[in-house]
Design an enzyme around this catalytic site. Structure first.
Site, PDB file in Angstrom:
ATOM      1  N   GLY A 140       0.777  -1.246   0.000  1.00 42.97           N
ATOM      2  CA  GLY A 140       0.000   0.000   0.000  1.00 42.97           C
ATOM      3  C   GLY A 140       0.803   1.287   0.000  1.00 42.97           C
ATOM      4  N   ASP A 156      -5.620   2.053  10.539  1.00 41.35           N
ATOM      5  CA  ASP A 156      -7.054   1.840  10.651  1.00 41.35           C
ATOM      6  C   ASP A 156      -7.328   1.290  12.050  1.00 41.35           C
ATOM      7  OD1 ASP A 156      -9.187   1.476   8.190  1.00 41.35           O
ATOM      8  OD2 ASP A 156      -9.623   0.172   9.869  1.00 41.35           O
ATOM      9  N   PHE A 195     -14.070   3.431   3.672  1.00 33.75           N
ATOM     10  CA  PHE A 195     -13.050   2.605   3.032  1.00 33.75           C
ATOM     11  C   PHE A 195     -12.571   3.334   1.786  1.00 33.75           C
ATOM     12  CE2 PHE A 195     -11.088  -0.753   0.618  1.00 33.75           C
ATOM     13  CZ  PHE A 195     -10.359  -1.394   1.608  1.00 33.75           C
ATOM     14  N   VAL A 196     -11.274   3.625   1.759  1.00 32.19           N
ATOM     15  CA  VAL A 196     -10.730   4.449   0.678  1.00 32.19           C
ATOM     16  C   VAL A 196      -9.758   3.663  -0.192  1.00 32.19           C
ATOM     17  CG1 VAL A 196     -11.026   6.600   1.957  1.00 32.19           C
ATOM     18  CG2 VAL A 196      -8.868   5.348   2.164  1.00 32.19           C
TER      19      VAL A 196
HETATM   20  P1  IMP Z   1      -5.096  -1.944  10.361  1.00 31.66           P
HETATM   21  O1  IMP Z   1      -4.307  -3.123  10.844  1.00 31.66           O
HETATM   22  O2  IMP Z   1      -6.570  -2.146  10.555  1.00 31.66           O
HETATM   23  O3  IMP Z   1      -4.627  -0.626  10.956  1.00 31.66           O
HETATM   24  O4  IMP Z   1      -4.979  -1.870   8.803  1.00 31.66           O
HETATM   25  C1  IMP Z   1      -3.801  -1.725   8.196  1.00 31.66           C
HETATM   26  C2  IMP Z   1      -3.836  -2.091   6.733  1.00 31.66           C
HETATM   27  O5  IMP Z   1      -5.141  -2.378   6.229  1.00 31.66           O
HETATM   28  C3  IMP Z   1      -3.348  -0.926   5.936  1.00 31.66           C
HETATM   29  O6  IMP Z   1      -1.961  -0.956   5.831  1.00 31.66           O
HETATM   30  C4  IMP Z   1      -4.033  -1.105   4.613  1.00 31.66           C
HETATM   31  O7  IMP Z   1      -3.259  -1.927   3.783  1.00 31.66           O
HETATM   32  C5  IMP Z   1      -5.332  -1.790   4.961  1.00 31.66           C
HETATM   33  N1  IMP Z   1      -6.446  -0.817   5.044  1.00 31.66           N
HETATM   34  C6  IMP Z   1      -7.028  -0.308   6.151  1.00 31.66           C
HETATM   35  N2  IMP Z   1      -7.993   0.565   5.850  1.00 31.66           N
HETATM   36  C7  IMP Z   1      -8.020   0.648   4.504  1.00 31.66           C
HETATM   37  C8  IMP Z   1      -8.806   1.429   3.562  1.00 31.66           C
HETATM   38  O8  IMP Z   1      -9.678   2.254   3.899  1.00 31.66           O
HETATM   39  N3  IMP Z   1      -8.525   1.199   2.249  1.00 31.66           N
HETATM   40  C9  IMP Z   1      -7.566   0.330   1.805  1.00 31.66           C
HETATM   41  N4  IMP Z   1      -6.806  -0.391   2.645  1.00 31.66           N
HETATM   42  C10 IMP Z   1      -7.038  -0.236   3.985  1.00 31.66           C
HETATM   43 MG    MG Z   2      -0.888  -1.672   4.010  1.00 30.32          MG
END
Ligand code: IMP
Ligand code: MG
Length: 184
Positions: free
Chosen positions: A46, A105, A154-155
């Site tokens: 990402g 996130d 969600f982006v």
């Molecule tokens: P977390 O562990 O929930 O903080 O999510 C981390 C990973 O989830 C990020 O590095 C992204 O790759 C993916 N992610 C979280 N939210 C989004 C979103 O809104 N769009 C796309 N990928 C997301």
């Molecule tokens: Mg990521």
């Protein structure tokens, strides 16, 4: 860009807004790390586009390395289980480390990652995330540099994907729910 236009609910940040903010972040980070050498750890996949743009605004010697983590599958919510699927190629012991992520996130991915990297005894470690979605936070992780705080959505675009698509959009937009509903 017309590609995928019908899948996007709303553009949050266009190309020019992103470029301006990335340059601002680069200036702040360059001031903070003046005179130091830094290992920039880009989290695949990402943050690849953000990293490529940001490092060109960093005015200190940068050694660039990559890590890949998985926690999501093809859904839009975190599973809470994180795995390192590609580790660093370099040793970060005694080095200043700047981790570059696309979005925080739930915080699960970064809480896990920062902990893993800290155990390798870097001289310092900081986190720079392009986007922050604080509404979905489950674990607290300190962010040193943040591009934009986004509303709870969600982006996709500018490196961020849904099921591996949309990364090549030049802007960041909210994905229409109809695209992923029934697929979670
Ligand atoms: P977390 O562990 O929930 O903080 O999510 C981390 C990973 O989830 C990020 O590095 C992204 O790759 C993916 N992610 C979280 N939210 C989004 C979103 O809104 N769009 C796309 N990928 C997301
Ligand atoms: Mg990521």
């Amino acid at each position: 860009m017309e590609l995928f236009k019908n899948d996007i609910e709303q553009i949050l940040y266009d190309e020019h807004t992103i470029a301006k903010r990335v340059a601002e972040l680069g200036a702040v980070i360059s001031r903070d790390y003046e005179g130091k050498e830094v290992v920039v750890v880009s989290i695949l996949r990402g943050s690849c586009i953000f990293t490529a743009d940001l490092v060109r605004h960093l005015e200190f010697p940068v050694s660039l390395d990559f890590m890949a983590l998985s926690s999501y599958g093809n859904g839009t919510t975190s599973t809470g289980q994180v795995q390192i699927t590609k580790d660093l190629s370099c040793n970060i012991e005694g080095k200043h480390v700047l981790v570059i992520e696309d979005i925080m996130d739930s915080g699960n991915t970064l809480a896990y990652l920062m902990n893993v990297l800290l155990q390798r005894k870097p001289a310092s470690i900081r986190l720079c995330t392009l986007l922050d979605n604080p509404a979905r936070r489950q674990q607290k992780v300190e962010i040193s540099y943040c591009g934009f705080q986004i509303p709870n959505a969600f982006v996709v675009g500018y490196g961020l994907d849904y099921a591996q698509y949309y990364r090549n959009l030049p802007y960041i937009g909210v994905l229409k729910e109809s695209v992923y509903s029934g697929n979670l």
